[in-house]
Scaffold this motif. Structure first.
Motif: not given
Length: 90
Positions: A74-75, A80-83, A86-88
């Motif tokens: 999950a971490d 990966q989702l955040i980077f 969101l942050l591309k």
């Protein structure tokens, strides 16, 4: 005009040690009684067998391993989702 000083009464401080002083003999008697009672209660305990302890230990370790892997995955997914989203970045 003079200001009168009022006398402030100090509160009466009662002794904190209102407890009865326990003699060594009383203390020893209570201590011996306590350990006798502990011994009696320990005889009433139903202890699990070695087989049961091993079985429950394996179950606890399996669940711990499962949830460790689950949280690790999950971490990684959330990282990966955040980077990426969101942050591309990366």
């Amino acid at each position: 005009m003079m200001v009168e000083k009022k006398k402030v009464e100090k509160p009466i401080v009662k002794s904190v040690s209102n407890r009865k002083k326990v003699t060594f003999k009383e203390w020893w008697t209570k201590t011996v009684k306590f350990f006798r009672d502990v011994k009696i209660e320990m005889k009433k305990v139903v202890w699990p067998s070695r087989k049961q302890v091993m079985k429950h230990t394996i179950v606890v370790l399996a669940f711990t391993l499962f949830f460790t892997v689950f949280i690790l995955l999950a971490d990684v997914v959330y990282e990966q989702l955040i980077f990426k989203l969101l942050l591309k970045v990366r």
